[in-house]
Scaffold this active site. Sequence first.
Site, PDB file in Angstrom:
ATOM      1  N   ASP A 277      49.803   4.052  42.698  1.00 37.56           N
ATOM      2  CA  ASP A 277      48.711   4.331  41.770  1.00 37.56           C
ATOM      3  C   ASP A 277      48.708   5.780  41.288  1.00 37.56           C
ATOM      4  OD1 ASP A 277      46.341   3.404  40.393  1.00 37.56           O
ATOM      5  OD2 ASP A 277      45.284   4.859  41.646  1.00 37.56           O
ATOM      6  N   ASN A 417      41.848  16.700  40.801  1.00 39.54           N
ATOM      7  CA  ASN A 417      40.715  16.328  41.656  1.00 39.54           C
ATOM      8  C   ASN A 417      40.765  17.101  42.968  1.00 39.54           C
ATOM      9  OD1 ASN A 417      39.700  14.208  40.016  1.00 39.54           O
ATOM     10  ND2 ASN A 417      41.359  12.902  40.702  1.00 39.54           N
TER      11      ASN A 417
HETATM   12  P1  NAD Z   1      51.725  16.470  43.335  1.00 39.00           P
HETATM   13  O1  NAD Z   1      51.637  17.247  44.588  1.00 39.00           O
HETATM   14  O2  NAD Z   1      52.719  15.372  43.251  1.00 39.00           O
HETATM   15  O3  NAD Z   1      52.027  17.451  42.114  1.00 39.00           O
HETATM   16  C1  NAD Z   1      51.432  18.679  41.899  1.00 39.00           C
HETATM   17  C2  NAD Z   1      52.343  19.476  41.008  1.00 39.00           C
HETATM   18  O4  NAD Z   1      51.697  20.692  40.627  1.00 39.00           O
HETATM   19  C3  NAD Z   1      53.655  19.847  41.654  1.00 39.00           C
HETATM   20  O5  NAD Z   1      54.698  19.614  40.755  1.00 39.00           O
HETATM   21  C4  NAD Z   1      53.532  21.353  41.871  1.00 39.00           C
HETATM   22  O6  NAD Z   1      54.765  21.988  41.781  1.00 39.00           O
HETATM   23  C5  NAD Z   1      52.636  21.725  40.708  1.00 39.00           C
HETATM   24  N1  NAD Z   1      51.973  23.012  40.905  1.00 39.00           N
HETATM   25  C6  NAD Z   1      51.482  23.528  42.047  1.00 39.00           C
HETATM   26  N2  NAD Z   1      50.985  24.757  41.806  1.00 39.00           N
HETATM   27  C7  NAD Z   1      51.161  24.998  40.497  1.00 39.00           C
HETATM   28  C8  NAD Z   1      50.844  26.093  39.656  1.00 39.00           C
HETATM   29  N3  NAD Z   1      50.240  27.173  40.127  1.00 39.00           N
HETATM   30  N4  NAD Z   1      51.165  25.998  38.362  1.00 39.00           N
HETATM   31  C9  NAD Z   1      51.763  24.900  37.891  1.00 39.00           C
HETATM   32  N5  NAD Z   1      52.062  23.843  38.627  1.00 39.00           N
HETATM   33  C10 NAD Z   1      51.777  23.880  39.932  1.00 39.00           C
HETATM   34  O7  NAD Z   1      50.286  15.926  43.047  1.00 39.00           O
HETATM   35  P2  NAD Z   1      49.848  14.813  41.965  1.00 39.00           P
HETATM   36  O8  NAD Z   1      49.786  13.495  42.595  1.00 39.00           O
HETATM   37  O9  NAD Z   1      50.711  14.947  40.771  1.00 39.00           O
HETATM   38  O10 NAD Z   1      48.372  15.257  41.671  1.00 39.00           O
HETATM   39  C11 NAD Z   1      48.092  16.483  41.044  1.00 39.00           C
HETATM   40  C12 NAD Z   1      46.622  16.569  40.728  1.00 39.00           C
HETATM   41  O11 NAD Z   1      46.262  15.558  39.814  1.00 39.00           O
HETATM   42  C13 NAD Z   1      45.720  16.387  41.943  1.00 39.00           C
HETATM   43  O12 NAD Z   1      44.668  17.308  41.900  1.00 39.00           O
HETATM   44  C14 NAD Z   1      45.181  15.004  41.773  1.00 39.00           C
HETATM   45  O13 NAD Z   1      43.895  14.867  42.323  1.00 39.00           O
HETATM   46  C15 NAD Z   1      45.122  14.876  40.273  1.00 39.00           C
HETATM   47  N6  NAD Z   1      45.148  13.480  39.843  1.00 39.00           N
HETATM   48  C16 NAD Z   1      44.185  13.064  38.990  1.00 39.00           C
HETATM   49  C17 NAD Z   1      44.137  11.747  38.584  1.00 39.00           C
HETATM   50  C18 NAD Z   1      43.082  11.311  37.623  1.00 39.00           C
HETATM   51  O14 NAD Z   1      42.367  12.089  37.121  1.00 39.00           O
HETATM   52  N7  NAD Z   1      42.954  10.055  37.326  1.00 39.00           N
HETATM   53  C19 NAD Z   1      45.069  10.855  39.085  1.00 39.00           C
HETATM   54  C20 NAD Z   1      46.052  11.305  39.945  1.00 39.00           C
HETATM   55  C21 NAD Z   1      46.088  12.635  40.318  1.00 39.00           C
END
Ligand code: NAD
Length: 560
Positions: A277, A417
């Site tokens: 998801d 989030n």
């Molecule tokens: P993840 O850990 O897979 O990816 C995070 C990414 O951000 C990594 O590529 C990392 O290198 C990058 N990153 C970290 N610090 C950074 C910086 N200072 N500048 C630029 N990039 C940076 O996590 P994810 O599953 O991709 O989730 C990321 C965020 O998205 C979380 O906060 C999650 O809650 C949110 N999210 C929101 C929804 C939604 O709104 N529906 C759904 C899924 C995830």
Amino acid sequence: MGGGAIVSNVPNGGTQTRRRVRTRGEAILHDPSLNKGTAFTEDERDILGIRGLLPPRVFTEEEQLVRVMSNYRRKTSNLDKYIFLIGLEDRNETLFYRALIDNIEEMMPIVYTPTVGEACKEFAHIWRRPRGMFISSRDRGRVAQILRNWPEADVRMIVVTDGERILGLGDLGADGMGIPIGKLSLYTACAGIHPTQCLPITLDVGTDNEELIKDPLYIGLRQKRVRGEEYDALLGEFVAAAHEVFPRAVLQFEDFGNRNAFRLLRQYRDQMCCFNDDIQGTAAVALAGIYSALRITGRTLLEQRFLFLGAGEAGIGIADLLVLAMVQAGLSLEEARRRCFFVDSKGLVVKSRTDLQDHKRRYAHEHPPAPDLLNAVTATKPTALIGVSGQPQTFTQPVIETMARINARPIIFALSNPTSKAECTALQAYSWSKGACIFACGSPFDPVEFEGRRFVPGQGNNAYIFPGLGLGVIASGGRRVTDEMFAISAQALANRVREEDLATGRVYPPLSEMRRTSLEIAKAVAKVAYAQDLASEPEPEDLESFIRAQMYEPTYQSYV
Ligand code: NAD
């Protein structure tokens, strides 16, 4: 379920006496899936032998709901509301789901993000009673046997996590269990997957979160995460066992660290009915938001350039689905990919970089490097900026002002989030862009008044997609979950957005219409399953009635 016979020793004046076996009526009264509390009728109280075990007045479900809502609203903290709701679910599942369905807008932020994040951080400390299954790295060799301990045979939806990347909060180990529990309650509330068909699972492989290991109340294994071959062997055994014990179940991978999430999805998606998801569901929600935003800007998908902050599960997942949608709209794969740029913690993702993980390489273009987001915005001139970095306040005033200079109506999605991690707030996005941006967020923000206009930020909540998608796959007996199912889900969701939603800048439909929205998504997904020859159920003549008939409604059963 069923309470079953309970015989125990209790002290009695210094001697030990055996407690009598629980009657059927008592067992029903103590079984949350059968219990009606004060709503047992006069006849039922006699037939079940529970007269006197309840106060004399018989309440209707509506009257019980009044009590529930007044107690719920009296709680002053969101965490207390969460604990109250879990308590209700543990006592009277029907009433819990009635309350949740009827008040979905109010309660979704409690049972799911953002409060569920808080609940996971406190999980060991607010622990009441077990829900779902825990399988640990010490259980190798007996996973199938353990899964058979689950009291329900007809499981259709499993949400499994290893707790490594809980929301934007990182490694919460076994305390991450709040997430599968919360997601499955939304499967039931939003799409009517029967509660007995839902199974939350945590794979406890340890945690690298030192604070948890030091916490005397931590519920998980107090060891470093198992990785490498041992991890893969446990996952392999788990996936095979889940398929063997619950052959009709859809398996949803949830909140795995991104190293494992991409690998596991690649490995298993063509072998069984599973999806991730965080990668695929998020993508469909974001794509739906983009479709709605384009209705506001009057532009087409093929005129867009996307810049992502964060190249993890969410970012890459969204880009991959956008690329599929652009290919479906006529672009070549390479052309479509060139419309998606990424900035990660080291700057713009470009071909010359040698530090890129596998999943980022397809978006590493021939382009001069840019050290940070602002430089990347200036260099790539995106029409849409999508924040999925988990890094708060990274959409700064100069970034948003630059987006507004480049575009008459910039699309700004700050999806990280929980709320504390959002790349910017709704107020910042609207005020820095002087009301021009089309904004969506991951966690809820209140409507914003700016220069006499009222803006309603759309919440790109994954709950818009996964319940309906799951329902469509289950109803059609889908054998696989395909990208086309996510693409069609995004269209079905976007079709539910009304002109009056768009007029306030809102790119998603109201959460209060979730069950209707889920039904539309389920129909669309089931049609794809039939078209792709992936369905194991025969195609019904009236698909809508067929699916609707399978949706759980929380109403009390009669015992007379
Ligand atoms: P993840 O850990 O897979 O990816 C995070 C990414 O951000 C990594 O590529 C990392 O290198 C990058 N990153 C970290 N610090 C950074 C910086 N200072 N500048 C630029 N990039 C940076 O996590 P994810 O599953 O991709 O989730 C990321 C965020 O998205 C979380 O906060 C999650 O809650 C949110 N999210 C929101 C929804 C939604 O709104 N529906 C759904 C899924 C995830």
